[in-house]
Design a protein around this motif. Structure first.
Motif, PDB file in Angstrom:
ATOM      1  N   UNK A  92      65.695  31.288  49.099  1.00 17.03           N
ATOM      2  CA  UNK A  92      65.268  32.663  49.358  1.00 17.03           C
ATOM      3  C   UNK A  92      66.391  33.544  49.880  1.00 17.03           C
ATOM      4  N   UNK A  93      67.363  32.950  50.558  1.00 18.84           N
ATOM      5  CA  UNK A  93      68.415  33.748  51.198  1.00 18.84           C
ATOM      6  C   UNK A  93      69.783  33.577  50.569  1.00 18.84           C
ATOM      7  N   UNK A  94      69.998  32.459  49.904  1.00 17.68           N
ATOM      8  CA  UNK A  94      71.305  32.090  49.365  1.00 17.68           C
ATOM      9  C   UNK A  94      72.360  31.956  50.465  1.00 17.68           C
ATOM     10  N   UNK A 121      76.080  38.614  46.233  1.00 19.75           N
ATOM     11  CA  UNK A 121      74.647  38.892  46.372  1.00 19.75           C
ATOM     12  C   UNK A 121      74.354  40.322  46.796  1.00 19.75           C
ATOM     13  N   UNK A 122      75.369  41.070  47.187  1.00 16.49           N
ATOM     14  CA  UNK A 122      75.164  42.478  47.519  1.00 16.49           C
ATOM     15  C   UNK A 122      75.271  43.368  46.291  1.00 16.49           C
ATOM     16  N   UNK A 123      75.786  42.842  45.169  1.00 13.71           N
ATOM     17  CA  UNK A 123      75.902  43.624  43.940  1.00 13.71           C
ATOM     18  C   UNK A 123      74.546  43.710  43.245  1.00 13.71           C
ATOM     19  N   UNK A 124      74.288  44.845  42.609  1.00 18.47           N
ATOM     20  CA  UNK A 124      72.977  45.084  42.011  1.00 18.47           C
ATOM     21  C   UNK A 124      72.645  44.090  40.912  1.00 18.47           C
ATOM     22  N   UNK A 125      73.609  43.749  40.055  1.00 21.03           N
ATOM     23  CA  UNK A 125      73.316  42.837  38.943  1.00 21.03           C
ATOM     24  C   UNK A 125      72.981  41.434  39.463  1.00 21.03           C
ATOM     25  N   UNK A 141      69.435  41.534  40.833  1.00 16.55           N
ATOM     26  CA  UNK A 141      68.425  41.532  39.780  1.00 16.55           C
ATOM     27  C   UNK A 141      68.188  40.125  39.246  1.00 16.55           C
ATOM     28  N   UNK A 142      69.260  39.375  39.071  1.00 12.97           N
ATOM     29  CA  UNK A 142      69.107  37.994  38.597  1.00 12.97           C
ATOM     30  C   UNK A 142      68.345  37.157  39.609  1.00 12.97           C
ATOM     31  N   UNK A 143      68.730  37.254  40.875  1.00 15.60           N
ATOM     32  CA  UNK A 143      68.057  36.472  41.916  1.00 15.60           C
ATOM     33  C   UNK A 143      66.599  36.888  42.049  1.00 15.60           C
ATOM     34  N   UNK A 144      66.341  38.190  41.891  1.00 16.15           N
ATOM     35  CA  UNK A 144      64.988  38.691  42.057  1.00 16.15           C
ATOM     36  C   UNK A 144      64.060  38.180  40.967  1.00 16.15           C
ATOM     37  N   UNK A 145      64.479  38.211  39.737  1.00 13.55           N
ATOM     38  CA  UNK A 145      63.598  37.783  38.655  1.00 13.55           C
ATOM     39  C   UNK A 145      63.363  36.277  38.692  1.00 13.55           C
ATOM     40  N   UNK A 146      64.360  35.529  39.128  1.00 17.68           N
ATOM     41  CA  UNK A 146      64.154  34.088  39.307  1.00 17.68           C
ATOM     42  C   UNK A 146      63.145  33.845  40.424  1.00 17.68           C
ATOM     43  N   UNK A 147      63.275  34.585  41.510  1.00 13.98           N
ATOM     44  CA  UNK A 147      62.377  34.411  42.643  1.00 13.98           C
ATOM     45  C   UNK A 147      60.943  34.760  42.321  1.00 13.98           C
ATOM     46  N   UNK A 148      60.725  35.757  41.476  1.00 14.43           N
ATOM     47  CA  UNK A 148      59.370  36.181  41.126  1.00 14.43           C
ATOM     48  C   UNK A 148      58.699  35.242  40.132  1.00 14.43           C
ATOM     49  N   UNK A 149      59.476  34.445  39.428  1.00 16.63           N
ATOM     50  CA  UNK A 149      58.947  33.634  38.330  1.00 16.63           C
ATOM     51  C   UNK A 149      58.518  32.255  38.818  1.00 16.63           C
ATOM     52  N   UNK A 150      57.540  31.689  38.119  1.00 17.41           N
ATOM     53  CA  UNK A 150      57.103  30.326  38.405  1.00 17.41           C
ATOM     54  C   UNK A 150      57.993  29.380  37.602  1.00 17.41           C
ATOM     55  N   UNK A 151      58.950  28.788  38.281  1.00 13.77           N
ATOM     56  CA  UNK A 151      59.911  27.869  37.668  1.00 13.77           C
ATOM     57  C   UNK A 151      59.946  26.606  38.516  1.00 13.77           C
ATOM     58  N   UNK A 152      58.908  25.765  38.406  1.00 14.83           N
ATOM     59  CA  UNK A 152      58.751  24.657  39.350  1.00 14.83           C
ATOM     60  C   UNK A 152      59.832  23.598  39.273  1.00 14.83           C
ATOM     61  N   UNK A 153      60.463  23.457  38.123  1.00 11.95           N
ATOM     62  CA  UNK A 153      61.468  22.405  37.962  1.00 11.95           C
ATOM     63  C   UNK A 153      62.863  22.993  37.831  1.00 11.95           C
ATOM     64  N   UNK A 154      63.141  23.975  38.677  1.00  5.18           N
ATOM     65  CA  UNK A 154      64.422  24.645  38.661  1.00  5.18           C
ATOM     66  C   UNK A 154      64.943  24.792  40.086  1.00  5.18           C
ATOM     67  N   UNK A 155      66.233  24.580  40.267  1.00  5.48           N
ATOM     68  CA  UNK A 155      66.916  24.917  41.512  1.00  5.48           C
ATOM     69  C   UNK A 155      68.050  25.864  41.163  1.00  5.48           C
ATOM     70  N   UNK A 191      81.058  40.829  36.252  1.00 12.53           N
ATOM     71  CA  UNK A 191      79.600  40.929  36.276  1.00 12.53           C
ATOM     72  C   UNK A 191      78.980  39.613  36.732  1.00 12.53           C
ATOM     73  N   UNK A 192      77.819  39.709  37.377  1.00 16.23           N
ATOM     74  CA  UNK A 192      77.095  38.493  37.759  1.00 16.23           C
ATOM     75  C   UNK A 192      76.828  37.667  36.508  1.00 16.23           C
ATOM     76  N   UNK A 193      77.108  36.382  36.607  1.00 15.81           N
ATOM     77  CA  UNK A 193      77.028  35.505  35.440  1.00 15.81           C
ATOM     78  C   UNK A 193      76.163  34.297  35.762  1.00 15.81           C
ATOM     79  N   UNK A 194      75.212  34.015  34.869  1.00 16.33           N
ATOM     80  CA  UNK A 194      74.301  32.887  35.067  1.00 16.33           C
ATOM     81  C   UNK A 194      74.753  31.700  34.232  1.00 16.33           C
ATOM     82  N   UNK A 195      74.850  30.552  34.887  1.00 16.75           N
ATOM     83  CA  UNK A 195      75.120  29.275  34.222  1.00 16.75           C
ATOM     84  C   UNK A 195      73.830  28.459  34.298  1.00 16.75           C
ATOM     85  N   UNK A 196      73.168  28.304  33.181  1.00 14.18           N
ATOM     86  CA  UNK A 196      71.917  27.553  33.126  1.00 14.18           C
ATOM     87  C   UNK A 196      72.231  26.148  32.631  1.00 14.18           C
ATOM     88  N   UNK A 197      72.016  25.185  33.499  1.00 12.57           N
ATOM     89  CA  UNK A 197      72.398  23.810  33.218  1.00 12.57           C
ATOM     90  C   UNK A 197      71.168  22.916  33.163  1.00 12.57           C
TER      91      UNK A 197
END
Length: 715
Positions: A519-521, A637-641, A644-658, A683-689
């Protein structure tokens, strides 16, 4: 350990009243203090009591309960406050009182004995045992007088005293044999627990058992009494997510809707009562427990993430409002519970007569309240007070508010506003009543559950104040409830901290810290989780897999238990397996994953035989079977992009994700596999593993979510 001097000068004559306290007077537990002025010469559990029993050659009467236990109160009123019973007890026994919430280790061991002897258990738990702590008789509630085939205290005490006097040798031998038998049964059950490797079939079997016991009309499982069992619901959400089985989701929504509409929920002050005595969730047992609120916050939050149903958000926020108002200390920690009784009557604080509502509200508003919440002159709850039958009402929603709004021709928002205005009036009036007693001790494990729940809700609802509250609670635990060597202590009350931590203290705090990190990173929380997890493995782990309930340095009891059953509270082992798996994925440590696998193997036999009884454990199995995802977001984490990434992950039901945030290179010490993960063009970059094998990095949120295979069922 009690600080009072245990001497032989007992200056109370039970027949002349009991104004002088017994040896519980210096204890901190509210439950023990409730009994401090009983005429029974109660001792706390300490060596002084056992030494006295040996010196006087008396057996021990052990009574275990907790402050909000209704039948514990009944037995106290009937027997422990009765001078005749107290006189018999004091003459025949050394009497010891234990708060099961303070000493779950003692409760667990002697409950196993009770179940072995009688085939059932519950509280109050009553044990007759030798001065060497070896039991020879067990029961739960015992009435004062014998009735309906149940022997009463006035008869059983002289009988036991006579047996001890005349056949002490036989009793001691019987106690030794019972101890050996129960210890052997526990050992064998642990050995037999190891079975074949658990697999997806176990999940299907668990779902099938839940479906077969589901009440399709009223929601919940079984008939009556009905318990919330939130971990059943959170397992079903994961099962729906894995399979797409809509029946699994329907069981969740039906149960959550029925509980929230029923009398199980406090519609005036919020929060859930302990359980329902009927199948329709109308008549509750009125106590409110912290752990129920925490687990229900998680269930309603996750259901909102899946469905987007606003009622689930409102239910969650109302539970949290109740907790912050009534169960949160000034220092930020959470208290245990509120009792069911006030003024000696169960539920009195929560009940309403129809005329009371009309006295407090204008007629039109009172009409609406009575219509929505099923209030009538006859009442729906009959209780005798001072021999007079009262016509009381438990407020409950007769129909969904959408139907009422349609019938009245009102927008739903307008109806809710009217009800809220009236609720506040009723709440203000109810606050003037005598409140149920509050168990204001702080337990590390239950606070760990609250930290996890608040952190999840904070992410799902974008309520930063919730995670701030969770952080305060965590800070309190580390500041006030940790020893000098960094180990956890179990109980705090009024400035005193005591009792070495149990498995659940570590497991639930690790869970809370993982959620707090998500929740806080703030990597401090991840570091704390890893440190506590290390201490837990060091002090509690069984070489054969799984974790013991007590640490290797704890007091020696009859045996060292290792439990996995998910009862009213998830087991420490179930939560620990999930913690190990999640920390393994976060850090890339295969050693932690191996520990999780060994633990799962240790319990596989009993779980595969009755998976419905281990729904929290099944969630760990679901995670282990995968597919699981590790998401690393490189960015500030202070940058808007990044937000946005952290927010949408937090709002979503992703039970098998860290997920992790890599702001700088320091995170690499905790998760070395993130070494080469950097931003793309700033830019904020997501690595999905998946399994530490990563997709092509992306700065596109929609692509990130597609990689995560997000499933929703929003109407």
């Amino acid at each position: 350990m009690s600080n009072i001097s245990h001497n032989n000068n007992w200056d109370r004559d039970p027949e002349k009243g009991h104004k002088t306290p017994n040896f519980l007077i210096s204890e901190k537990s509210p439950y023990l203090l409730q009994h401090a002025y009983n005429p029974v010469r109660w001792y706390p559990w300490d060596e002084t009591a056992f030494e006295r029993a040996k010196a006087e050659n008396k057996p021990i009467f052990l009574s275990i309960g907790y402050s909000t236990c209704h039948w514990c109160h009944v037995m106290e009123k009937e027997s422990f406050e009765d001078p005749d019973v107290a006189k018999l007890m004091n003459e025949a026994f050394i009497c010891i009182k234990v708060d099961r919430e303070e000493r779950p280790d003692i409760d667990s061991v002697y409950m196993a004995v009770c179940q072995a002897i009688t085939g059932r258990g519950g509280w109050p738990l009553t044990i007759f045992m030798t001065p060497s702590k070896e039991p020879f008789f067990a029961a739960t509630y015992i009435p004062k007088k014998s009735r309906f085939g149940s022997v009463g205290m006035l008869d059983i005490i002289p009988h036991i005293a006579n047996l001890w006097s005349q056949q002490q040798g036989e009793i001691l031998q019987s106690a030794r044999e019972l101890k050996a038998a129960v210890s052997s049964d526990v050992s064998q059950s642990l050995t037999k627990s190891r079975g074949t490797e658990l697999n997806e079939k176990t999940l299907h079997k668990g779902y099938a058992r839940l479906f077969s016991s589901f009440d399709h009309e009223a929601g919940g499982f079984g008939k009556a009494p009905k318990f919330p069992s939130p971990h059943n619901l959170t397992f079903l959400l994961r099962y729906w997510y894995r399979t797409g089985n809509i029946d699994a989701l329907t069981m969740v929504t039906k149960t959550l809707n029925s509980m929230h509409m029923g009398g199980l929920y406090d519609h005036i002050g919020f929060g859930f009562h302990r359980y329902s005595t009927d199948r329709n969730w109308l008549v509750p047992h009125f106590e409110k427990m912290l752990y129920d609120q925490a687990m229900l916050i998680i269930a309603y939050t996750e259901a909102f993430q899946v469905t987007g149903i606003e009622d689930y958000r409102e239910a969650t926020e109302e539970i949290i409002d109740y907790l912050l108002r009534d169960l949160c200390s000034a220092e930020g920690a959470f208290y245990c519970a509120e009792d069911a009784d006030s003024e000696g009557v169960e539920g009195k604080f929560y009940l309403w007569k129809q005329e009371e509502i009309y006295e407090l509200l204008p007629a039109e508003e009172a009409d609406l309240i009575c219509k929505v919440y099923g209030v009538s002159y006859e009442g729906n709850y009959k209780e005798e007070i001072s021999g007079i039958a009262t016509k009381q009402n438990i407020l409950h929603m007769v129909r969904p508010l959408e139907e009422v709004a349609y019938e009245l021709g009102l927008p739903l928002s307008e109806l809710k506003a009217k009800l809220e205005k009236s609720r506040q009036v009723l709440f203000s009036s109810r606050e003037k009543r005598v409140h149920p007693s509050k168990d204001d001790k702080v337990l590390t494990d239950w606070n760990g559950l609250m930290i996890a729940a608040l952190s999840k809700a904070s992410r799902a609802f974008d309520r930063p104040e919730y995670v701030q509250t969770a952080s305060r609670a965590a800070n309190f635990i580390f500041r006030e409830m940790s020893s000098t060597d960094g180990k956890l202590l179990h109980r705090y009350r009024k400035g005193e901290v005591s009792i070495a931590g149990f498995l659940e203290d570590y497991a639930f705090m690790v869970w809370g810290l993982i959620e707090l990190y998500q929740a806080t990173m703030d990597k401090v929380h991840l570091e704390q989780a890893l440190r506590l997890n290390f201490l837990q493995m060091q002090d509690f782990m069984d070489d054969n897999g799984g974790f013991f309930h007590t640490s290797k340095d704890s007091e020696t009891l009859l045996f060292r238990s290792k439990e996995v059953y998910d009862g009213a509270i998830p087991s420490g082992n179930s939560v620990s397996v999930m913690n190990l798996l999640r920390l393994s994925r976060i850090t890339g440590s295969t050693a932690l994953e191996e520990k999780a696998y060994t633990s799962m193997k240790a319990f596989s036999g009993q779980i595969d035989a009755m998976p419905m009884a281990y729904c929290q454990f099944l969630q760990a199995l679901d995670f282990a079977l995968g597919p699981t995802f590790e998401v690393v977001i490189a960015g500030n984490k202070e940058d808007q992009d990044t937000k946005e990434m952290l927010s949408i992950i937090g709002r979503s039901f992703l039970p098998n994700m860290v997920f992790l945030l890599k702001e700088d290179y320091s995170i690499e010490k905790l998760a070395p596999y993130t070494k080469d993960m950097v931003t793309t063009d700033g830019l904020a970059t997501a690595y999905v593993c998946q399994g530490f094998s990563c997709n092509i990095p992306t700065t596109d949120i929609s692509k990130m979510m597609k990689m995560l295979k997000v499933r929703e069922n929003r109407e």
